[in-house]
Design an enzyme around this catalytic site. Structure first.
Site, PDB file in Angstrom:
ATOM      1  CB  ILE A  25      -1.029  -0.029   1.162  1.00  0.00           C
ATOM      2  CG1 ILE A  25      -1.654  -1.587   1.303  1.00  0.00           C
ATOM      3  CG2 ILE A  25      -1.774   1.258   1.107  1.00  0.00           C
ATOM      4  CD1 ILE A  25      -2.703  -1.472   2.509  1.00  0.00           C
ATOM      5  CE  LYS A  27      -0.270  -7.360   3.961  1.00  0.00           C
ATOM      6  NZ  LYS A  27      -1.404  -7.846   3.373  1.00  0.00           N
ATOM      7  CB  SER A  62      -6.581  -2.427  10.116  1.00  0.00           C
ATOM      8  OG  SER A  62      -7.609  -3.869   9.881  1.00  0.00           O
ATOM      9  CE1 TYR A  90      -4.491  -5.875  10.629  1.00  0.00           C
ATOM     10  CE2 TYR A  90      -2.211  -5.475  10.794  1.00  0.00           C
ATOM     11  CZ  TYR A  90      -3.414  -5.230  10.286  1.00  0.00           C
ATOM     12  OH  TYR A  90      -3.527  -4.021   9.498  1.00  0.00           O
ATOM     13  CE  LYS A 123      -2.526  -1.591  11.312  1.00  0.00           C
ATOM     14  NZ  LYS A 123      -1.534  -0.456  11.016  1.00  0.00           N
ATOM     15  CG  PHE A 142     -13.138  -2.199   5.273  1.00  0.00           C
ATOM     16  CD1 PHE A 142     -13.158  -0.913   5.544  1.00  0.00           C
ATOM     17  CD2 PHE A 142     -14.043  -3.100   5.848  1.00  0.00           C
ATOM     18  CE1 PHE A 142     -13.850  -0.373   6.524  1.00  0.00           C
ATOM     19  CE2 PHE A 142     -14.935  -2.445   6.876  1.00  0.00           C
ATOM     20  CZ  PHE A 142     -14.838  -1.280   7.293  1.00  0.00           C
ATOM     21  CG  ASN A 143     -10.235  -7.763   3.478  1.00  0.00           C
ATOM     22  OD1 ASN A 143     -10.676  -6.910   4.479  1.00  0.00           O
ATOM     23  ND2 ASN A 143      -9.841  -8.679   3.664  1.00  0.00           N
ATOM     24  NE  ARG A 195     -12.179 -10.736   6.614  1.00  0.00           N
ATOM     25  CZ  ARG A 195     -12.728 -11.772   7.170  1.00  0.00           C
ATOM     26  NH1 ARG A 195     -14.037 -11.920   7.194  1.00  0.00           N
ATOM     27  NH2 ARG A 195     -12.210 -12.540   8.181  1.00  0.00           N
TER      28      ARG A 195
HETATM   29  C1  WQD Z   1      -9.818 -12.769   3.979  1.00  0.00           C
HETATM   30  C2  WQD Z   1     -10.494 -14.166   3.981  1.00  0.00           C
HETATM   31  C3  WQD Z   1      -9.607 -15.756   5.284  1.00  0.00           C
HETATM   32  C4  WQD Z   1      -6.229 -16.864   2.527  1.00  0.00           C
HETATM   33  C5  WQD Z   1      -6.508  -8.664   5.810  1.00  0.00           C
HETATM   34  C6  WQD Z   1      -5.268  -8.073   6.174  1.00  0.00           C
HETATM   35  C7  WQD Z   1      -5.168  -6.980   7.235  1.00  0.00           C
HETATM   36  C8  WQD Z   1      -6.289  -6.097   7.040  1.00  0.00           C
HETATM   37  C9  WQD Z   1      -7.686  -6.813   6.873  1.00  0.00           C
HETATM   38  C10 WQD Z   1      -5.643  -3.993   6.413  1.00  0.00           C
HETATM   39  C11 WQD Z   1     -10.646 -14.835   5.374  1.00  0.00           C
HETATM   40  C12 WQD Z   1      -9.686 -16.449   3.744  1.00  0.00           C
HETATM   41  C13 WQD Z   1      -7.302 -16.509   3.123  1.00  0.00           C
HETATM   42  C14 WQD Z   1      -6.386 -18.436   2.130  1.00  0.00           C
HETATM   43  C15 WQD Z   1      -8.629 -18.484   2.853  1.00  0.00           C
HETATM   44  N1  WQD Z   1      -6.322  -4.990   6.307  1.00  0.00           N
HETATM   45  N2  WQD Z   1      -8.496 -17.042   3.237  1.00  0.00           N
HETATM   46  N3  WQD Z   1      -7.404 -18.896   2.121  1.00  0.00           N
HETATM   47  O1  WQD Z   1      -7.555 -11.736   7.599  1.00  0.00           O
HETATM   48  O2  WQD Z   1      -9.586 -10.248   6.465  1.00  0.00           O
HETATM   49  O3  WQD Z   1      -6.955  -9.305   6.912  1.00  0.00           O
HETATM   50  O4  WQD Z   1      -7.905  -7.502   5.909  1.00  0.00           O
HETATM   51  O5  WQD Z   1      -5.228  -3.455   7.178  1.00  0.00           O
HETATM   52  O6  WQD Z   1      -3.959  -6.324   7.462  1.00  0.00           O
HETATM   53  O7  WQD Z   1      -4.477  -9.232   6.590  1.00  0.00           O
HETATM   54  O8  WQD Z   1      -7.429 -10.989   5.084  1.00  0.00           O
HETATM   55  O9  WQD Z   1      -6.915 -12.104   2.877  1.00  0.00           O
HETATM   56  O10 WQD Z   1      -6.000 -12.878   5.194  1.00  0.00           O
HETATM   57  O11 WQD Z   1      -8.261 -13.409   4.562  1.00  0.00           O
HETATM   58  O12 WQD Z   1      -9.925 -19.002   2.679  1.00  0.00           O
HETATM   59  O13 WQD Z   1      -5.434 -19.040   1.635  1.00  0.00           O
HETATM   60  O14 WQD Z   1     -10.043 -15.235   3.145  1.00  0.00           O
HETATM   61  O15 WQD Z   1      -9.794 -17.174   6.228  1.00  0.00           O
HETATM   62  O16 WQD Z   1     -12.001 -15.367   5.725  1.00  0.00           O
HETATM   63  P1  WQD Z   1      -8.125 -10.667   6.560  1.00  0.00           P
HETATM   64  P2  WQD Z   1      -7.314 -12.318   4.463  1.00  0.00           P
END
Ligand code: WQD
Length: 374
Positions: free
Chosen positions: A24, A97, A137, A162, A166, A202-203, A255
């Site tokens: 980012i 993160k 976040s 994490y 935040k 968000f994501n 998400r």
């Molecule tokens: C999303 C979904 C996993 C990998 C992120 C960032 C964090 C913050 C918030 C900014 C979950 C699922 C993942 C895989 C899966 N952003 N998944 N298989 O946990 O929401 O956090 O957004 O600050 O910094 O890390 O994102 O992409 O890890 O997971 O099923 O191989 O995808 O279980 O439900 P998360 P994520």
């Protein structure tokens, strides 16, 4: 007129971006430069690669100096400010993160994410830097009872270390900013009150449309979209869907996925909002999401449609630390910052895929040039 106010009045704004070699951070530096800011970076490259700034230079035509500094070391951090007395704003990204990793190693996250923030804030206070943007976040909301979440939604217990860093980080910024407004506060030479903005991402997903830069996870990707693209390209044989028994449309987590370039531009708008003194209080919060929620299985389907690749995945157990469902009410950022996310979900998947293909192409060129050398 203090020197910094004078520089701001001339629109000569030098911005320090910590974590500037990150995903980012680098996209934000490109957006800042394209909007007239001068930028320097501070990044110890423990989880990033300085080469990404070469991509920023290709995109913007401007080179960016990176101070390879561990921000947990105060003396090294303060040296940046001593060398750059004309910094008028700070965007603080530098932090670990990964939700999953933080559950396994919480102290690593508390030590790194909080010490680096405290040192940067000490410098902002001592050098009278008036504008501060903190990378927060949506994880600060924990598992929300009501979605979409607004900036006034309660912060429930963080589901991971994490998320806790935040939540604590926001409190540290808020208390520091409030104390800098206090007349009894020892004012620095340049009497300045710090004005802060907390941006709750968000994501963030996707890559720069040029495919010159994107996400570069170290080792096996924790995040969903790089896990998808690395599986699709064959770096990972099969990916897991962590949990399909949640109370959502299809049982997988929900998400709010937002393009990294939309997130980046929000930082430029947030800085201008502070520089033009439009802020209504000295510490304002904004949600940065599209306002739409998608499940993991829906994202996989969207990726398959955008890439034309059938993804090899299996349905696995829940991942500890995961929030079940969250997405943003982004009205405040739209209204006050004039922010308008412009990338569609299809474009998020397409740019992520284009970037993964580019990485493979570069790897082939790198390997073939190495083969020629042997
Ligand atoms: C999303 C979904 C996993 C990998 C992120 C960032 C964090 C913050 C918030 C900014 C979950 C699922 C993942 C895989 C899966 N952003 N998944 N298989 O946990 O929401 O956090 O957004 O600050 O910094 O890390 O994102 O992409 O890890 O997971 O099923 O191989 O995808 O279980 O439900 P998360 P994520």
């Amino acid at each position: 007129m203090a020197m910094r106010e004078f520089l701001v009045s001339l629109h000569m704004n030098k911005i320090l971006v910590t974590g500037g070699c990150g995903y980012i951070g680098a996209h934000t530096i490109a957006d800042l430069i394209e909007n007239g800011f001068e930028v320097i970076s501070a990044d110890n490259n423990s989880r990033s690669n300085e080469n990404i700034l070469e991509a920023v230079e290709k995109i913007t035509g401007k080179s960016v100096k990176n101070y390879k500094v561990d921000l947990c070391i105060y003396d090294d951090t303060v040296a940046i400010f001593q060398e750059n007395p004309d910094i008028t704003g700070i965007i603080h990204f530098a932090a670990y993160k990964s939700v999953g990793e933080s559950v396994k190693n919480p102290l690593l996250y508390f030590e790194n994410n909080l010490n680096s923030l405290i040192n940067i804030l000490k410098c902002a206070d001592e050098f009278g830097i008036p504008n501060f943007v903190f990378s927060s976040s949506c994880t600060v909301y924990g598992n929300p009872d009501i979605i979409p979440v607004t900036e006034e939604s309660p912060m429930k217990a963080a589901e991971s270390a994490y998320g806790a860093t935040k939540q604590m980080g926001e409190q540290i910024v808020r208390e520091t900013v409030n104390s800098s407004q206090n007349p009894a506060h020892k004012a620095p030479a340049v009497v300045k009150n710090i004005q802060a903005i907390l941006l709750r991402y968000f994501n963030p997903v996707g890559a720069h449309p040029s495919a010159l830069m994107g996400e570069l996870p170290l080792g096996k990707p924790e995040n969903l979209v790089p896990a998808i693209t690395q599986t699709a390209i064959g770096k990972i044989p099969m990916m897991q869907v962590w949990g399909t028994d949640y109370d959502t449309r299809d049982g997988s987590c929900l998400r709010d996925y937002i393009h990294v370039c939309d997130i980046a531009h929000a930082h430029t708008l947030a800085l201008n909002y502070l520089l033009q003194h439009k802020n209504e209080s000295n510490c304002e919060i904004f949600n940065l999401g599209t306002g739409n929620g998608y499940t993991v299985l829906e994202i996989i389907k969207e990726f398959e449609n955008a890439s034309g690749v059938k993804l090899n995945y299996q349905l696995g157990p829940r991942r500890s630390g995961d929030v079940i469902a969250i997405y943003a009410n982004n009205d405040k950022a739209k209204k006050l910052l004039g922010w308008q996310p412009k990338y569609s979900l299809q474009q998020m998947m397409a740019t992520a895929w284009k970037w993964e293909l580019k990485l493979k192409e570069d790897e082939k060129i790198f390997n073939s040039s190495n083969a020629d050398l042997n």
